[in-house]
Write an enzyme that holds these catalytic residues in place. Sequence first.
Site, PDB file in Angstrom:
ATOM      1  N   TYR A 135      -6.758  -0.108 -49.806  1.00  0.00           N
ATOM      2  CA  TYR A 135      -6.101  -0.267 -51.138  1.00  0.00           C
ATOM      3  C   TYR A 135      -6.642   0.887 -51.962  1.00  0.00           C
ATOM      4  O   TYR A 135      -5.854   1.353 -52.970  1.00  0.00           O
ATOM      5  CB  TYR A 135      -6.788  -1.512 -51.708  1.00  0.00           C
ATOM      6  CG  TYR A 135      -5.835  -2.657 -51.491  1.00  0.00           C
ATOM      7  CD1 TYR A 135      -5.627  -3.249 -50.324  1.00  0.00           C
ATOM      8  CD2 TYR A 135      -5.584  -3.388 -52.668  1.00  0.00           C
ATOM      9  CE1 TYR A 135      -4.952  -4.426 -50.237  1.00  0.00           C
ATOM     10  CE2 TYR A 135      -4.959  -4.720 -52.403  1.00  0.00           C
ATOM     11  CZ  TYR A 135      -4.321  -5.118 -51.285  1.00  0.00           C
ATOM     12  OH  TYR A 135      -3.784  -6.283 -51.097  1.00  0.00           O
ATOM     13  N   LYS A 186      -9.959  -5.494 -36.458  1.00  0.00           N
ATOM     14  CA  LYS A 186      -9.093  -4.856 -35.705  1.00  0.00           C
ATOM     15  C   LYS A 186      -9.678  -3.860 -34.711  1.00  0.00           C
ATOM     16  O   LYS A 186      -9.460  -2.839 -34.744  1.00  0.00           O
ATOM     17  CB  LYS A 186      -7.696  -4.533 -36.202  1.00  0.00           C
ATOM     18  CG  LYS A 186      -6.505  -4.253 -35.291  1.00  0.00           C
ATOM     19  CD  LYS A 186      -5.774  -5.439 -34.645  1.00  0.00           C
ATOM     20  CE  LYS A 186      -4.809  -5.152 -33.746  1.00  0.00           C
ATOM     21  NZ  LYS A 186      -4.389  -5.993 -33.138  1.00  0.00           N
ATOM     22  N   ASP A 218      -5.051 -10.459 -35.772  1.00  0.00           N
ATOM     23  CA  ASP A 218      -3.712 -11.179 -35.314  1.00  0.00           C
ATOM     24  C   ASP A 218      -4.260 -12.464 -34.991  1.00  0.00           C
ATOM     25  O   ASP A 218      -3.579 -13.585 -35.142  1.00  0.00           O
ATOM     26  CB  ASP A 218      -3.147 -10.230 -34.471  1.00  0.00           C
ATOM     27  CG  ASP A 218      -3.966  -9.735 -33.177  1.00  0.00           C
ATOM     28  OD1 ASP A 218      -5.148  -9.995 -33.243  1.00  0.00           O
ATOM     29  OD2 ASP A 218      -3.300  -8.995 -32.438  1.00  0.00           O
ATOM     30  N   ASP A 242      -6.233  -9.955 -48.034  1.00  0.00           N
ATOM     31  CA  ASP A 242      -5.141 -10.419 -49.049  1.00  0.00           C
ATOM     32  C   ASP A 242      -4.275 -11.223 -48.157  1.00  0.00           C
ATOM     33  O   ASP A 242      -3.815 -12.160 -48.778  1.00  0.00           O
ATOM     34  CB  ASP A 242      -4.495  -9.068 -49.507  1.00  0.00           C
ATOM     35  CG  ASP A 242      -3.191  -9.145 -50.122  1.00  0.00           C
ATOM     36  OD1 ASP A 242      -3.265  -9.907 -51.280  1.00  0.00           O
ATOM     37  OD2 ASP A 242      -2.359  -8.401 -50.032  1.00  0.00           O
ATOM     38  N   ASP A 246      -3.492 -15.689 -48.473  1.00  0.00           N
ATOM     39  CA  ASP A 246      -2.319 -16.182 -48.819  1.00  0.00           C
ATOM     40  C   ASP A 246      -1.700 -17.241 -47.595  1.00  0.00           C
ATOM     41  O   ASP A 246      -1.459 -18.259 -47.926  1.00  0.00           O
ATOM     42  CB  ASP A 246      -0.979 -15.204 -48.695  1.00  0.00           C
ATOM     43  CG  ASP A 246      -0.805 -14.917 -50.281  1.00  0.00           C
ATOM     44  OD1 ASP A 246      -1.718 -14.647 -51.239  1.00  0.00           O
ATOM     45  OD2 ASP A 246       0.597 -14.373 -50.561  1.00  0.00           O
TER      46      ASP A 246
HETATM   47  C1  IPM Z   1      -4.179 -10.729 -54.713  1.00  0.00           C
HETATM   48  C2  IPM Z   1      -2.828  -9.894 -55.289  1.00  0.00           C
HETATM   49  C3  IPM Z   1      -3.101  -8.538 -55.346  1.00  0.00           C
HETATM   50  C4  IPM Z   1      -3.826  -7.862 -54.075  1.00  0.00           C
HETATM   51  C5  IPM Z   1      -1.746  -7.640 -55.826  1.00  0.00           C
HETATM   52  C6  IPM Z   1      -1.198  -8.457 -57.044  1.00  0.00           C
HETATM   53  C7  IPM Z   1      -2.154  -6.342 -56.309  1.00  0.00           C
HETATM   54  O1  IPM Z   1      -1.778 -10.177 -54.079  1.00  0.00           O
HETATM   55  O2  IPM Z   1      -4.762 -10.823 -55.756  1.00  0.00           O
HETATM   56  O3  IPM Z   1      -4.198 -11.264 -53.456  1.00  0.00           O
HETATM   57  O4  IPM Z   1      -3.125  -7.352 -53.188  1.00  0.00           O
HETATM   58  O5  IPM Z   1      -4.936  -7.825 -54.337  1.00  0.00           O
HETATM   59 MG    MG Z   2      -2.628 -11.577 -52.324  1.00  0.00          MG
END
Ligand code: IPM
Ligand code: MG
Length: 351
Positions: A135, A186, A218, A242, A246
């Site tokens: 990042y 990884k 993975d 990240d 999700d």
């Molecule tokens: C998160 C989001 C952010 C990230 C984006 C919006 C930059 O996906 O907070 O997980 O990738 O960290």
């Molecule tokens: Mg995110």
Amino acid sequence: MKIAVLPGDGIGPEIVAQAVKVLKALDIPMQLEEAPIGGAGYEAAGDPLPAATLKLAKESDAVLLGAVGDWKYDSLPRDQRPERGLLRIRKELNLFANLRPALLYPELASASTLKPEVVSGLDLMIVRELTGDIYFGQPRGISTLENGEREGINTMRYNESEIRRIGRVAFDIAMKRNKKVCSVDKANVLETTELWRQVMIELAKEYPEVELSHMYVDNAAMQLVRAPKQFDVMVTGNIFGDILSDEASMLTGSIGMLPSASLDANNKGMYEPSHGSAPDIAGKDVANPLATILSAAMMLRYTFNDEVNATRIENAVKKALAEGYRTADIHTEGCKKVKCSEMGDAVVAAL
Ligand code: IPM
Ligand code: MG
């Protein structure tokens, strides 16, 4: 308690309004001040992180954030895009430790896309490093090669002190939970994460009670949907965290349920839902405010050391769910479908 409130874009203002409503209902002294970030910052000051917003965030004890981003800003120069504002505030405040708890409320077992027996009882803490990795690594950018072809570059890098400080956060949290840390890397391909694994192994010596395991990313992605209850604390770098957070959010029924805390070394923090700004449903009062309300609970717990009121909010959320209130994303047959603001009201009533 001085709290900077940064609603941001899309559904941000709607969900933050609900969390603010819940905080105010607690009737404890606090000072809330609002400022724009993301696209809203760009509109107000031509910058996704206006200087005044950063100043307010620095002066405050904690930051409550909604979400940033909207497709309409996709064609702006990269530095002016909403996401850059979010990344910059994380970096400026040194918020290296991102805690994303994936907790399944029993009432939502049937809202998950996974079988109830796979997810019921799930209580997983993802610890994501937030200020390093691909990042932020340099060099980065898109350039044109001599042959006229374009090339995109990002750099995955971690130094050992960055790895050690996030590892410590994970081990300390595990000590208060089930004393298991799974470090995700990884290491079979990427040297950065080979170092990550070495440092975790060294650090584990300081925590003899904690059981440390390692998993390739993975495999971790697969195990999260196969048998998520095997995990207690998962620690990983910025990009893997990240993606995996999700994925983990869907185990809880909806990404609208996942709060987060981003902390510096002194527990100053920024609190935000793990989800995005969902511009497609913005302004319709249909978003799920619970991730933001639960983020406010995390704020009381981690920055203000107020376990009592943090638990009060969490219990109020449980009660609202037990009473059958559901926003569209978690709605199932037989429940009461409510709007974003009505869910906020239900939590306040439960408080
Ligand atoms: C998160 C989001 C952010 C990230 C984006 C919006 C930059 O996906 O907070 O997980 O990738 O960290
Ligand atoms: Mg995110």
